[in-house]
Motif scaffolding. Sequence first.
Motif, PDB file in Angstrom:
ATOM      1  N   VAL A 274       0.859  -1.183   0.000  1.00  0.00           N
ATOM      2  CA  VAL A 274       0.000   0.000   0.000  1.00  0.00           C
ATOM      3  C   VAL A 274       0.897   1.234   0.000  1.00  0.00           C
ATOM      4  N   TYR A 275       0.456   2.292  -0.694  1.00  0.00           N
ATOM      5  CA  TYR A 275       1.300   3.478  -0.883  1.00  0.00           C
ATOM      6  C   TYR A 275       2.624   3.048  -1.522  1.00  0.00           C
ATOM      7  N   THR A 276       2.509   2.513  -2.716  1.00  0.00           N
ATOM      8  CA  THR A 276       3.670   1.896  -3.364  1.00  0.00           C
ATOM      9  C   THR A 276       4.807   2.879  -3.623  1.00  0.00           C
ATOM     10  N   ASP A 277       4.505   4.171  -3.703  1.00  0.00           N
ATOM     11  CA  ASP A 277       5.582   5.131  -3.934  1.00  0.00           C
ATOM     12  C   ASP A 277       6.601   5.093  -2.800  1.00  0.00           C
ATOM     13  N   LYS A 278       6.143   4.868  -1.572  1.00  0.00           N
ATOM     14  CA  LYS A 278       7.063   4.776  -0.436  1.00  0.00           C
ATOM     15  C   LYS A 278       7.880   3.490  -0.505  1.00  0.00           C
ATOM     16  N   TRP A 279       7.259   2.400  -0.938  1.00  0.00           N
ATOM     17  CA  TRP A 279       7.982   1.137  -1.116  1.00  0.00           C
ATOM     18  C   TRP A 279       9.059   1.292  -2.191  1.00  0.00           C
ATOM     19  N   VAL A 280       8.667   1.891  -3.313  1.00  0.00           N
ATOM     20  CA  VAL A 280       9.608   2.062  -4.424  1.00  0.00           C
ATOM     21  C   VAL A 280      10.784   2.935  -3.994  1.00  0.00           C
ATOM     22  N   LYS A 281      10.507   3.990  -3.236  1.00  0.00           N
ATOM     23  CA  LYS A 281      11.575   4.873  -2.762  1.00  0.00           C
ATOM     24  C   LYS A 281      12.558   4.100  -1.895  1.00  0.00           C
ATOM     25  N   TRP A 282      12.043   3.251  -0.998  1.00  0.00           N
ATOM     26  CA  TRP A 282      12.924   2.482  -0.107  1.00  0.00           C
ATOM     27  C   TRP A 282      13.777   1.504  -0.911  1.00  0.00           C
ATOM     28  N   ILE A 283      13.147   0.789  -1.845  1.00  0.00           N
ATOM     29  CA  ILE A 283      13.884  -0.176  -2.664  1.00  0.00           C
ATOM     30  C   ILE A 283      14.942   0.531  -3.507  1.00  0.00           C
ATOM     31  N   ASP A 284      14.584   1.663  -4.097  1.00  0.00           N
ATOM     32  CA  ASP A 284      15.537   2.403  -4.931  1.00  0.00           C
ATOM     33  C   ASP A 284      16.752   2.850  -4.115  1.00  0.00           C
ATOM     34  N   GLU A 285      16.538   3.259  -2.877  1.00  0.00           N
ATOM     35  CA  GLU A 285      17.652   3.662  -2.012  1.00  0.00           C
ATOM     36  C   GLU A 285      18.603   2.489  -1.776  1.00  0.00           C
ATOM     37  N   GLN A 286      18.027   1.309  -1.524  1.00  0.00           N
ATOM     38  CA  GLN A 286      18.865   0.136  -1.270  1.00  0.00           C
ATOM     39  C   GLN A 286      19.639  -0.266  -2.523  1.00  0.00           C
ATOM     40  N   LYS A 287      18.995  -0.158  -3.676  1.00  0.00           N
ATOM     41  CA  LYS A 287      19.666  -0.527  -4.923  1.00  0.00           C
ATOM     42  C   LYS A 287      20.804   0.434  -5.237  1.00  0.00           C
ATOM     43  N   ARG A 288      20.590   1.722  -4.985  1.00  0.00           N
ATOM     44  CA  ARG A 288      21.664   2.684  -5.224  1.00  0.00           C
ATOM     45  C   ARG A 288      22.838   2.425  -4.294  1.00  0.00           C
ATOM     46  N   GLU A 289      22.546   2.141  -3.038  1.00  0.00           N
ATOM     47  CA  GLU A 289      23.621   1.902  -2.076  1.00  0.00           C
ATOM     48  C   GLU A 289      24.406   0.643  -2.427  1.00  0.00           C
ATOM     49  N   ALA A 290      23.696  -0.385  -2.922  1.00  0.00           N
ATOM     50  CA  ALA A 290      24.352  -1.642  -3.286  1.00  0.00           C
ATOM     51  C   ALA A 290      24.887  -1.622  -4.715  1.00  0.00           C
ATOM     52  N   LYS A 291      24.695  -0.485  -5.418  1.00  0.00           N
ATOM     53  CA  LYS A 291      25.154  -0.330  -6.799  1.00  0.00           C
ATOM     54  C   LYS A 291      24.539  -1.389  -7.719  1.00  0.00           C
ATOM     55  N   VAL A 292      23.234  -1.595  -7.553  1.00  0.00           N
ATOM     56  CA  VAL A 292      22.479  -2.518  -8.400  1.00  0.00           C
ATOM     57  C   VAL A 292      21.810  -1.718  -9.510  1.00  0.00           C
ATOM     58  N   ALA A 293      21.889  -2.206 -10.729  1.00  0.00           N
ATOM     59  CA  ALA A 293      21.289  -1.512 -11.868  1.00  0.00           C
ATOM     60  C   ALA A 293      19.792  -1.319 -11.653  1.00  0.00           C
ATOM     61  N   ALA A 294      19.282  -0.198 -12.145  1.00  0.00           N
ATOM     62  CA  ALA A 294      17.886   0.171 -11.897  1.00  0.00           C
ATOM     63  C   ALA A 294      16.905  -0.877 -12.405  1.00  0.00           C
ATOM     64  N   GLY A 295      17.203  -1.549 -13.509  1.00  0.00           N
ATOM     65  CA  GLY A 295      16.258  -2.492 -14.087  1.00  0.00           C
ATOM     66  C   GLY A 295      16.300  -3.889 -13.499  1.00  0.00           C
ATOM     67  N   LYS A 296      17.195  -4.137 -12.556  1.00  0.00           N
ATOM     68  CA  LYS A 296      17.343  -5.477 -11.986  1.00  0.00           C
ATOM     69  C   LYS A 296      16.254  -5.762 -10.951  1.00  0.00           C
ATOM     70  N   GLY A 297      15.748  -6.994 -10.968  1.00  0.00           N
ATOM     71  CA  GLY A 297      14.826  -7.426  -9.931  1.00  0.00           C
ATOM     72  C   GLY A 297      15.593  -7.851  -8.693  1.00  0.00           C
ATOM     73  N   VAL A 298      15.111  -7.459  -7.528  1.00  0.00           N
ATOM     74  CA  VAL A 298      15.798  -7.769  -6.277  1.00  0.00           C
ATOM     75  C   VAL A 298      14.799  -8.310  -5.260  1.00  0.00           C
ATOM     76  N   TYR A 299      15.330  -8.992  -4.259  1.00  0.00           N
ATOM     77  CA  TYR A 299      14.483  -9.476  -3.170  1.00  0.00           C
ATOM     78  C   TYR A 299      15.099  -9.071  -1.837  1.00  0.00           C
ATOM     79  N   VAL A 300      14.248  -8.912  -0.842  1.00  0.00           N
ATOM     80  CA  VAL A 300      14.672  -8.623   0.528  1.00  0.00           C
ATOM     81  C   VAL A 300      13.869  -9.528   1.445  1.00  0.00           C
ATOM     82  N   GLY A 301      14.551 -10.376   2.196  1.00  0.00           N
ATOM     83  CA  GLY A 301      13.885 -11.282   3.124  1.00  0.00           C
ATOM     84  C   GLY A 301      14.086 -10.823   4.555  1.00  0.00           C
ATOM     85  N   LEU A 302      12.995 -10.763   5.314  1.00  0.00           N
ATOM     86  CA  LEU A 302      13.064 -10.300   6.696  1.00  0.00           C
ATOM     87  C   LEU A 302      12.933 -11.460   7.668  1.00  0.00           C
TER      88      LEU A 302
END
Length: 244
Positions: free
Chosen positions: A172-200
Motif C-alpha cells: 500500500v502506498y507503493t511510492d514509499k515502497w519504491v523509494k525504499w527499494i531504490d535507495e537500497q539498490k543505489r547503495e548496493a550499486k544494483v542496476a535500476a532495471g534489476k529485480g531484487v528481493y529482501v527477506g526479513l
Amino acid sequence: MRSEAQAPFRTARMFVFGAFAANAALGLSIATLQAVTKALGAPSAPPLDQSLQNIGIDLGAALFFGYLYKKDAENREKQMARISREERLSALKCELSSGKVVSLFDLRGFSRVVIAAGDADYCNASIAAAEAVKDPLLERGVLVIPLVLGGAAESVDAPDDATDRRFRATPVYTDKWVKWIDEQKREAKVAAGKGVYVGLRMDGRVRSSGVGTPPWEKFAKELPPADKWGGFLDGFDGRVGVDT
C-alpha cells in the motif's frame, strides 16, 4: 537500544581503545619533548636513545589503538544506518488477504516477509517459483509481497485460491515502497532495471537480500517452522551472529 543489544561490547571496547590511544599520545608527546631537550643539551633529560625508543613504542601504540577505535566507530555508523533503514521499512504498509492494512512492524513475530521487487515479469516469475515450495514456506510463516517497479500499467497475476491469498500481501502506498527499494539498490550499486528481493526475519531485521529470484528452496530448508524458536538471540529465525 537496538544498537546496544546487537553489539553489547562495542561501547566498552571503544572506551578502552580511546583511553589507550590517548594515553599513548600523551606518552608520545612527553617522550618527544624529552628527546628534544636532550638534543638541545639539557643535562637532566633522559638519554636520547631511551627517549627515541619510547617515541617508537608510544607512536606504535597510538596508531594501533587509534585504528581499532576508528574501525569500531565506522562499524557503529554502518550499524546505525542499517537500523535506520530497517525502521523505515517497518513503517511501510501492506494489505492482507482479509483486506486489513497493516505495517511491517505489525507483522513482527508472525510473518517472515519476503519482498520481490522488479518488473511484472520478475514478480510473476518469483511468485511462480515460490509456488513449488509453497506448503513448507507457509509452515515457516513466509509472506510474499510482490512490488512492481515498472509503473502503474504493470501488475502481478491475481492469486488463484485462498491459499495463495494467505501466502501473499499487496503493498500500500507503493511510492514509499519504491523509494525504499531504490535507495537500497543505489547503495548496493544494483542496476535500476534489476529485480531484487529482501527477506526479513520475524523480528523485522533483514535476513537476506540479493539480485534475481528469491532462493525459496533455501528458505524452506533453513528456516524453522513458525511455531518453533531456536533459542536465545536466535531472532525466531535460526541462529544469527551478534554484531561485534
